[in-house]
Every structure is written in C-alpha cells, then in structure tokens.
Design a protein around this motif. Structure first.
Motif, mmCIF file in Angstrom:
data_model
loop_
_atom_site.group_PDB
_atom_site.id
_atom_site.type_symbol
_atom_site.label_atom_id
_atom_site.label_comp_id
_atom_site.label_asym_id
_atom_site.label_seq_id
_atom_site.Cartn_x
_atom_site.Cartn_y
_atom_site.Cartn_z
ATOM 1 N N LEU A 1 0.827 -1.196 0.000
ATOM 2 C CA LEU A 1 0.000 0.000 0.000
ATOM 3 C C LEU A 1 0.869 1.257 0.000
ATOM 4 C CD1 LEU A 1 -2.946 0.980 0.340
ATOM 5 C CD2 LEU A 1 -2.630 0.826 2.808
ATOM 6 N N GLU A 2 1.840 1.264 0.878
ATOM 7 C CA GLU A 2 2.680 2.461 1.033
ATOM 8 C C GLU A 2 3.411 2.821 -0.267
ATOM 9 O OE1 GLU A 2 5.482 2.321 4.276
ATOM 10 O OE2 GLU A 2 6.559 4.056 3.507
ATOM 11 N N ALA B 1 2.725 6.304 -2.066
ATOM 12 C CA ALA B 1 3.846 7.241 -2.136
ATOM 13 C C ALA B 1 4.122 7.609 -3.592
ATOM 14 C CB ALA B 1 5.084 6.624 -1.492
ATOM 15 N N SER B 2 4.117 6.601 -4.463
ATOM 16 C CA SER B 2 4.409 6.856 -5.871
ATOM 17 C C SER B 2 3.403 7.822 -6.472
ATOM 18 C CB SER B 2 4.399 5.538 -6.654
ATOM 19 O OG SER B 2 4.213 5.771 -8.019
ATOM 20 N N ALA B 3 2.129 7.636 -6.177
ATOM 21 C CA ALA B 3 1.075 8.458 -6.802
ATOM 22 C C ALA B 3 0.861 9.778 -6.052
ATOM 23 C CB ALA B 3 -0.221 7.671 -6.854
ATOM 24 N N GLU B 4 1.546 9.949 -4.935
ATOM 25 C CA GLU B 4 1.320 11.132 -4.084
ATOM 26 C C GLU B 4 -0.177 11.315 -3.847
ATOM 27 O OE1 GLU B 4 3.493 14.286 -6.001
ATOM 28 O OE2 GLU B 4 5.383 13.552 -5.181
ATOM 29 N N THR B 5 -0.759 10.235 -3.410
ATOM 30 C CA THR B 5 -2.212 10.155 -3.229
ATOM 31 C C THR B 5 -2.678 11.122 -2.141
ATOM 32 O OG1 THR B 5 -1.958 7.852 -3.813
ATOM 33 C CG2 THR B 5 -4.060 8.483 -2.803
ATOM 34 N N LYS B 6 -3.790 11.824 -2.432
ATOM 35 C CA LYS B 6 -4.230 12.873 -1.512
ATOM 36 C C LYS B 6 -5.271 12.388 -0.505
ATOM 37 C CE LYS B 6 -5.390 17.754 -2.119
ATOM 38 N NZ LYS B 6 -5.757 18.708 -3.148
ATOM 39 N N ALA B 7 -6.053 11.384 -0.917
ATOM 40 C CA ALA B 7 -7.073 10.867 0.011
ATOM 41 C C ALA B 7 -7.213 9.369 -0.199
ATOM 42 C CB ALA B 7 -8.410 11.540 -0.241
ATOM 43 N N ILE C 1 1.214 3.413 8.221
ATOM 44 C CA ILE C 1 2.122 4.031 7.239
ATOM 45 C C ILE C 1 1.859 5.522 7.059
ATOM 46 C CG2 ILE C 1 2.479 1.905 5.943
ATOM 47 C CD1 ILE C 1 0.341 2.793 3.984
ATOM 48 N N ARG C 2 0.820 6.001 7.700
ATOM 49 C CA ARG C 2 0.348 7.359 7.397
ATOM 50 C C ARG C 2 1.429 8.417 7.587
ATOM 51 N NH1 ARG C 2 -4.891 10.655 8.985
ATOM 52 N NH2 ARG C 2 -4.428 12.439 7.649
ATOM 53 N N GLU C 3 2.197 8.321 8.664
ATOM 54 C CA GLU C 3 3.140 9.415 8.920
ATOM 55 C C GLU C 3 4.280 9.460 7.902
ATOM 56 O OE1 GLU C 3 6.021 7.575 12.341
ATOM 57 O OE2 GLU C 3 4.251 8.742 12.951
ATOM 58 N N ARG C 4 4.410 8.397 7.132
ATOM 59 C CA ARG C 4 5.435 8.416 6.074
ATOM 60 C C ARG C 4 4.857 8.907 4.744
ATOM 61 N NH1 ARG C 4 6.684 3.579 8.725
ATOM 62 N NH2 ARG C 4 5.780 2.256 7.114
ATOM 63 N N LEU C 5 3.596 9.298 4.739
ATOM 64 C CA LEU C 5 2.942 9.716 3.499
ATOM 65 C C LEU C 5 2.473 11.168 3.621
ATOM 66 C CD1 LEU C 5 0.867 6.459 2.976
ATOM 67 C CD2 LEU C 5 2.802 7.188 1.588
ATOM 68 N N PRO C 6 3.390 12.113 3.405
ATOM 69 C CA PRO C 6 3.045 13.521 3.622
ATOM 70 C C PRO C 6 1.931 14.034 2.715
ATOM 71 C CG PRO C 6 5.201 13.293 2.566
ATOM 72 C CD PRO C 6 4.784 11.923 2.976
ATOM 73 N N GLU D 1 -3.653 13.602 2.695
ATOM 74 C CA GLU D 1 -4.328 14.571 3.569
ATOM 75 C C GLU D 1 -5.541 13.985 4.284
ATOM 76 O OE1 GLU D 1 -5.355 18.029 1.293
ATOM 77 O OE2 GLU D 1 -3.286 18.341 0.647
ATOM 78 N N LYS D 2 -6.286 13.125 3.589
ATOM 79 C CA LYS D 2 -7.562 12.670 4.167
ATOM 80 C C LYS D 2 -7.638 11.150 4.197
ATOM 81 C CE LYS D 2 -9.165 16.959 3.684
ATOM 82 N NZ LYS D 2 -9.630 17.870 4.708
ATOM 83 N N VAL D 3 -8.010 10.647 5.361
ATOM 84 C CA VAL D 3 -8.299 9.214 5.487
ATOM 85 C C VAL D 3 -9.785 9.110 5.823
ATOM 86 C CG1 VAL D 3 -7.823 7.104 6.775
ATOM 87 C CG2 VAL D 3 -5.959 8.702 6.251
ATOM 88 N N VAL D 4 -10.535 8.496 4.904
ATOM 89 C CA VAL D 4 -11.986 8.437 5.058
ATOM 90 C C VAL D 4 -12.401 6.985 5.281
ATOM 91 C CG1 VAL D 4 -14.196 8.932 3.932
ATOM 92 C CG2 VAL D 4 -12.194 10.389 3.465
#
Ligand code: PRX
Length: 582
Positions: free
Chosen positions: A127-128, A132-138, A152-157, A160-163
């Motif tokens: 997942l990470e 990370a590759s796609a610079e996914t926003k949500a 893994i969230r803190e490694r994915l700047p 922005e949104k986890v729904v």
C-alpha cells in the motif's frame, strides 16, 4: 445496443465511432465515465433498472438501481469536493468489493479526480509504495483495512484525508473522517466535472520485472474501447445479468466490472465472499446470471470439484462465458463445454496497460481450445522477432506480442516514468514524449508476452518475456518480493521466481541465503512466509522457501532469476556463460 455481427464483417467495416453508436452518443455530450455509467443511463429511462446486485459474507445482500448509483455516486462526489479534493488529485479506494467501492469509483470520476483502486488484501508495504508513488491525496477505506493505513500514514506527507466508509465513527483515530453514503443529504443532480477525452481517469498499479510497481494511467476516452468490447466480445445485451468475478483492485474489475457493463446500462452482480465452487454455482442460479467473465484459476478450481456438482444447480440462465488473466488451458475450454450445456469459455487477452480486450475468441467464431483467438476489430496485432523486432510472417513462429498504438483505451503514461513508458515502444525516438508515442502508427507497443500466430490468424500464448510472476491471474513483481524478503532479519539475499502450480498456474517460490547466525528451519520458513503475507499480500507470499548457500549471479552481481525459474519448470537452463563462476 447493436448486434455483435460476424467477426469478418466487423473487421472489414470497423471504426471506433461504432462505439458511439452503440452508446447512442451525440457529439458535444459530456465525456465523463462517472456520469456515463450512472446519470446518463438514468437519462435514458433506465433509472429504476437494477444496476448492482450485491452479496457479501454471512448472507448479507443489497440491490441498487441506476437511480441509486447516481445518487450515491453524487454523494461521494459532493463529499469529496467539500473536502477540498480537486480535479487531477489521486484518490485511492482501498476496500473489499462492497457497494461503496462502486459508488465512490464513479463519484471520484465525477469530480474529475483520478481513481487509484488498490487490492484490499494488500499489506502495508504494498500500500505504502503505491500511495507514495502516486502522491495520493485521500484514501477511502473501511474499518477492516484502516489499520494498515494508520501504520504508514506518517510516512505519506501527501495523504491529507483518510476516510472510513463503514463502522462506528467513535472508533476513528486522529483526523480520520467518517462518511456514510446513505446518510449524506441526497444530491439529485451533481455538477459533474467537464472532463474531456484526455482527462485522466484511473491509475492502476502493475508489476514489472525491475523496480517497484508502475502506475498505468488511463483517460476518460478509454470508455469507447471498454464499452464496445463489453458489447461485442462479452456480448452484453440490455436484458443480461452479468457477473465479472474480478476485484476492482485489478484492471478487469474496473474495465469490465464497472465501466464496460454500466456504460451499456447492463445489470451486474457482485459476490464479495470467499470462493467455493458450490457458492459460485448457487450465486449464478439465484441471480440468473447470463454472462460470466472469470479467470482460468477459478475455472481450474471449479474443475477440481467436478462436473457432478454442477448438475445440482440450475444454471440454464447462462448464455455466454469468457475468461482472462492467464493462459486458458484447452482442457478447461472442453470441460466447460461439457458441463455448462455446450457453453465454452471464450479466452480474452489484454493487460492493465491496454485498458480493454485486445485479442479474443469473438462470439460466433470457431474456438480453438488453447488459443486466445484473434485481434479485436480495429486492433492491429502482430508478433515481433525476438531479436530484430520485425513482424514475423511465418505461422507458428514465436515472437513478442505487439500492438499498433492508438486504440482508445490505451494507457497514456506510467505515472511519472516517461522513460519506462518509452521503453515499451519498439522504434521510439529517445526523446519522444508519451503523447507522441501513443499515436505514432509506425511504432509497436510491446506487451511483454510471447506468442505465435497460426495460419488462420489465431494467437497462441507462449509465456511472458520477463520475470513477472502470474499467480492465479495476478501479476506480482519479483523485485517487490525480494526487497521485502531482505528486510527480514534472517535474510541476506533473495530471489523470487514462479514455480508451477496445478490451480494457480504459478506460485511464488523464494530462494534465500541467510545472514550469519541463522540456521535454516521450518519455523523460520513459516516466519518468512507470514512476514511477506503481512507486508505485501497473500499473493506475493512464497509458497516455498529454499535455503541456498549462494544465488546464481552474473559477473556484474545481478541475480539470475531466469536460471532458478528454468530449474523449477524443468526447462533448458540456457546460456550460462554470463554467470559468475566465483
Ligand atoms: O501475461 C499476460 C497475462 O496477464 C498479463 C496482464 O496482466 P494484468 O496487467 O494484471 O491484466 C490482467 C487482466 C487483463 C498479460 O501481459 N494474460 C492476460 N490475459 C491472458 C494472459 N496470459 C495468457 N492468456 C490470456 N488470455
């Protein structure tokens, strides 16, 4: 919806504009897959027609009409826009095959954002890497899977949104957002993003031999290829009940588990529960499935349970069967003809990159069991000489499967990897841009597979031209597995290859050397297997681990998987002169 017509007739008079006729498309209409698959179907008077017949674990079930599909996808669209998501943003869907997966897929497209569907069985590392590759926003996920996101969230700047779309809102952590699609105020008409044919739509990650997985980016124009092949090859008609067994984490599950059927306004069924042959037959019987698109591994699993079981069910609703993802062995074609009242599985060949079916056993065309059939009308396909890359004219000669660029559903780039995209085109200039490559009819797009063509023009699959492992119709990249293996405390070096398997065609086998202080043992083997299952996925988990003193390498130190694979398959090992002799 038009009639499929004979293959020869269709080839002779082909134009992609026929796809527009099939959808009754008028110039100037809004080209947005999310809207075409819901709002537009409703606008054609089919709002009350069932769109999704869903069954999950433990007897749970639900039914949704096209009107529901419209309102619920509008809800996701409205909510995501409210959350600040913008056109072009990557939004990941990470959930099992629950109804919200389907609603959100269309909703994301309705705001002009890019859907990044990921297989819910992926572990945190798989997942990470992709987020990370796609610079996914949500990311849209469920209680069952959000735990992996938390790790893994803190490694994915960029995330922005986890729904979370189900469960209890009180159990969420930090700034996670709860969203219940059925409680969101109904938006009857959503102001859909004015996408056009080249607006990016879906980003599917796929594995290669070297490096981490690559994101194959599709655009809204893909719908013409997906709708027409769904109509002609899967033979989908207005009154069909269609079942595509694929998960939308993979391309079959989006191109033919969402876009193809719903653009045509066809009712589809989804079964989100574990596989047993009895469960599948029951599902077909209960829902009167008429068209069934599945995969060779599933068919082989059904075969294992025998023809007697089939007789216990009324499967007379079935009209057309098709398969994709791996070689469909002749026995499976013959067996299906015997047990399903003369219906044979029609093999189809395509890839994440091609977006839609490229080679197939067209309905009405004679099936040669074991052959993938012929190119779809409008698709120019060939096999190229392995060395010279010239098209082979001699029947039966093995070469690389290749297609002339320019079909509507072709991927437009590998996410941020124009170099790898370019490398897929034979004859490409070194500085050619993705947009030039995809329309240049002097080039060949090379699929990475080998095949031969017989004197009648039928394609026969031979194997992959690289080290990618195809297990049960899912591609897994050896590099990704090896990178994860060497993160295990006991492992010094690792190589992953496919080994033969009766049902899954291939399963992963790992060869490892241990670090000083570690001894081979069964316990360690289990520990390594679990380590990979959790990190990557059950698909990537090695089914066998062989401890070796050293791995075969070239003089420059590259591990030679080809050698290990050949040993597993009992094949000629080939030229070993480049191997190191240390
Ligand atoms: O190696 C071929 C194999 O699956 C690859 C594509 O995998 P993916 O991008 O994950 O898409 C899967 C479903 C479209 C191909 O390069 N493959 C796919 N269909 C067949 C096949 N191998 C043999 N016969 C097929 N019909």
């Amino acid at each position: 919806m038009s009639n499929i017509g004979s293959y020869e007739e269709r080839v002779k008079n082909f134009s992609w504009d026929i796809a527009k006729e099939v959808l009754d498309w008028k110039d100037g209409e809004l080209l947005n897959i999310g809207a075409i698959c819901s709002d537009r179907v409703c606008g054609m008077g089919k709002g009350s027609k069932p769109a999704l017949i869903w069954e999950g674990f433990g007897g749970r079930s639900a039914r949704y009409t096209f009107d529901d599909l419209k309102v619920y996808s509008n809800a996701f669209a409205g909510f995501l826009r409210e959350q600040g998501m913008e056109p072009g943003d990557r939004i990941c869907i990470f959930m099992d095959k629950i109804p919200s997966l389907y609603f959100s897929f269309l909703g994301i497209l309705k705001i002009g954002a890019i859907v990044q569907p990921l297989f819910s069985a992926f572990g945190e590392e798989s997942l990470e890497v992709r987020l990370a590759s796609a610079e996914t926003k949500a990311i849209l996920t469920t209680v069952k899977h959000v735990k992996k996101v938390r790790k893994i969230r803190e490694r994915l700047p960029h995330l922005e949104k986890v729904v979370v779309v189900d469960g209890n809102p009180d159990r969420l952590k930090g700034d996670e957002i709860f969203f219940d699609v059925e409680k969101y105020p109904a938006i009857k008409e959503f102001d859909v993003y004015r996408s056009d044919s080249e607006t990016p739509s879906v980003l599917h990650y796929t594995s290669g031999t070297t490096g981490q997985p690559k994101g194959a980016l599709h655009v809204h124009n893909s719908i013409w290829g997906q709708a027409l092949t769904a109509n002609w090859v899967l033979d989908l008609r207005d009154d069909d009940i269609y079942w595509c067994t694929a998960d939308p984490g993979w391309v079959t599950g989006t191109s033919y588990g969402i876009i193809g059927p719903w653009s045509l306004g066809v009712t589809q069924c989804v079964l989100d529960s574990g596989f047993t042959s009895a469960r599948w037959y029951q599902f077909i019987q209960d829902n009167k499935v008429s068209v069934w698109y599945s995969a060779p591994t599933a068919i082989r699993a059904l075969m294992k349970d025998g023809g007697e079981l089939v007789k216990k069910y009324d499967l007379s609703s079935l009209r057309h069967l098709a398969s994709v993802g791996e070689p469909l062995n002749p026995e499976a074609v013959i067996w299906s003809g015997e047990v399903f009242g003369g219906l044979k599985f029609h093999d189809t060949f395509w890839q994440t990159e091609t977006g839609a079916i490229m080679i197939s056993n067209y309905p009405g065309m004679e099936i040669k069991p074991g052959s993938m059939g012929k190119p779809f009308p409008g698709i120019e396909a060939s096999v190229l000489d392995l060395e010279t890359h010239e098209p082979l004219t001699e029947p039966g000669k093995v070469g690389l499967i290749a297609f002339r660029p320019g079909w509507p559903s072709m991927f437009r780039q590998y996410w941020k990897r124009p170099d790898i995209y370019r490398s897929k085109f034979v004859g490409a200039r070194e500085d050619a841009m993705p947009d030039e490559l995809r329309t240049d009819k002097s080039l060949w797009y090379v699929s990475g597979d080998r095949a031969s063509i017989d004197a009648d023009g039928y394609f026969w699959f031979v194997g992959r031209d690289d080290d990618v492992i195809n297990t049960g119709g899912h591609l897994v990249g050896p590099f990704e597995i090896e990178s994860a293996l060497v993160e295990h405390e006991a492992i010094a070096e690792a190589a992953a290859v496919g080994k033969p398997d009766k049902v899954n065609m291939e399963v992963v086998k790992a060869f490892v050397t241990l670090k000083p202080g570690y001894e081979p043992s069964e316990e360690l083997e289990l520990d390594i297997m679990n380590f990979i299952r959790k990190k990557l996925s059950p698909l990537a988990m090695p089914q066998e681990i062989e401890y070796v003193e050293k791995l075969p390498k070239t003089r420059s130190g590259k591990i030679v998987r080809r050698y290990l694979r050949a040993l597993e398959w009992g094949e000629e090992v080939g030229d070993l002169s480049t191997l190191s002799d240390e």
